[in-house]
Design an enzyme around this catalytic site. Structure first.
Site, PDB file in Angstrom:
ATOM      1  N   THR A  99       0.867  -1.183   0.000  1.00 40.92           N
ATOM      2  CA  THR A  99       0.000   0.000   0.000  1.00 40.92           C
ATOM      3  C   THR A  99       0.896   1.222   0.000  1.00 40.92           C
ATOM      4  OG1 THR A  99      -1.732  -1.163   1.220  1.00 40.92           O
ATOM      5  CG2 THR A  99      -1.836   1.241   1.200  1.00 40.92           C
ATOM      6  N   LYS A 174      -7.764   1.059  -2.358  1.00 42.04           N
ATOM      7  CA  LYS A 174      -7.211   0.542  -1.098  1.00 42.04           C
ATOM      8  C   LYS A 174      -7.269   1.611  -0.004  1.00 42.04           C
ATOM      9  CE  LYS A 174      -5.202  -1.979   1.982  1.00 42.04           C
ATOM     10  NZ  LYS A 174      -3.881  -2.596   1.878  1.00 42.04           N
ATOM     11  N   LYS A 242       0.820   4.166   8.660  1.00 47.16           N
ATOM     12  CA  LYS A 242       1.392   4.503   7.363  1.00 47.16           C
ATOM     13  C   LYS A 242       0.292   4.692   6.334  1.00 47.16           C
ATOM     14  CE  LYS A 242       2.391   1.433   4.592  1.00 47.16           C
ATOM     15  NZ  LYS A 242       1.754   0.723   3.442  1.00 47.16           N
TER      16      LYS A 242
END
Length: 320
Positions: A99, A174, A242
């Site tokens: 990701t 995502k 993150k």
């Protein structure tokens, strides 16, 4: 015919994903920067071969999967000075399941394609459970013909493979996924606290609520972990932070495009952004995400910073 697959990154997710490829009969060379990760065993124990160098892993590969950490990791391993781009054969297909956000995916894809290579951004959802069971959801951006050609590889690791559009589109979906997941965790923690105060068996909450309109992957897979204080990481808080940093960055970029007077610092490097206070526009536009981020940050700082290694269900510690 696929002659060889390289899999870069054999952590919690990558180790299990690469193992599932081997179980389907594919020849896979795996590589990990740290050779002592216990998760590597899940790959080698089923017949996967561990390469001693990045160049060895990718030199003959038709397909190069990567499952790494943050943007700098993926950039270095794929297109850096000593990256995989320098050792692969022409027309190899890179499939990144990390990701990293849309812009990073577009940049990496552009560099690879300039060198006669192909690229799909294909982040996943489903956690360590989905990785082990081969039931991951893949959100794929890039040439649909490339996806179709190598669809059997995705089928070996996932049960829901969705083409989302051009390169970067998988990453965009995502980030929407991570927005939902982080807010689910807020609701899950507060629900389990409420159940405890009312004397309701948490397993009853999981069984009954999970079968109705309130059902979710988080409730089914993490509900009892929250209730029992089981904080073992399937997906660590540091990784969620993150991902939410990427959500924050895109939110701030959109705000900047709409009104250049808002948040002029958005073009700073990612590591600097991570240390900035949450911008007012981010908190106003996405207040639930801002609260989730604050709670995850609070837990990540516990135990002298080791809280970041715990699973996202450890958010419940922020309420205690």
């Amino acid at each position: 015919m696929i002659q060889k697959i390289a899999f870069l990154g054999l952590g919690v997710m990558g180790g299990a994903m690469s193992a599932n490829l081997v179980k389907r009969g594919y020849s896979v060379l795996g590589w990990n920067r740290s050779k002592d990760r216990p998760t590597i065993a899940s790959f080698t124990s089923v017949g996967g071969t561990l390469a001693q160098s990045l160049s060895e892993a990718v030199s003959d590969a038709d397909v190069v999967f990567s499952c790494l950490g943050d943007v700098p990791d993926v950039t270095e391993v794929l297109i850096g000075e000593q990256g995989a781009i320098n050792f692969v054969k022409n027309n190899a297909l890179f499939i990144d399941t990390s990701t990293i956000g849309s812009e990073a995916a577009k940049t990496i894809g552009h560099v690879l394609m300039q060198r006669g290579l192909r690229f799909l951004d294909a982040p996943v959802s489903g956690g360590d459970v989905g990785a082990r069971n081969g039931t991951l959801t893949f959100m794929v951006g890039g040439n649909p013909e490339d996806l179709q050609e190598y669809l059997p590889l995705f089928d070996a690791m996932g049960s829901n493979i969705k083409h989302c559009g051009a390169i970067g589109s998988g990453q965009a979906v995502k980030l929407c996924n991570q927005t939902l997941v982080s807010v689910y965790m807020l609701a899950l923690c507060e629900t389990m606290q409420m159940a405890e105060k009312m004397g309701v068996d948490p397993q009853l909450v999981v069984d009954v609520c999970g079968s109705g309109a309130a059902g979710s992957w988080a409730l089914t897979n993490l509900g009892m972990k929250v209730a029992k204080g089981d904080y073992q990481a399937g997906f660590a808080i540091k990784h969620m932070l993150k991902d939410l940093r990427l959500v924050r960055e895109i939110s701030q970029e959109i705000s900047q495009e709409i009104n250049p007077e808002i948040n002029p610092e958005i073009h700073q490097e990612s590591d600097e952004l991570q240390n900035l206070p949450i911008a007012k526009d981010f908190t106003a536009d996405l207040p639930a995400i801002a609260l989730a981020m604050q709670n995850f940050q609070k837990v990540s700082q516990m135990d002298e910073g080791q809280g970041a290694e715990q699973g996202t269900q450890a958010m419940i510690r922020a309420y205690k």
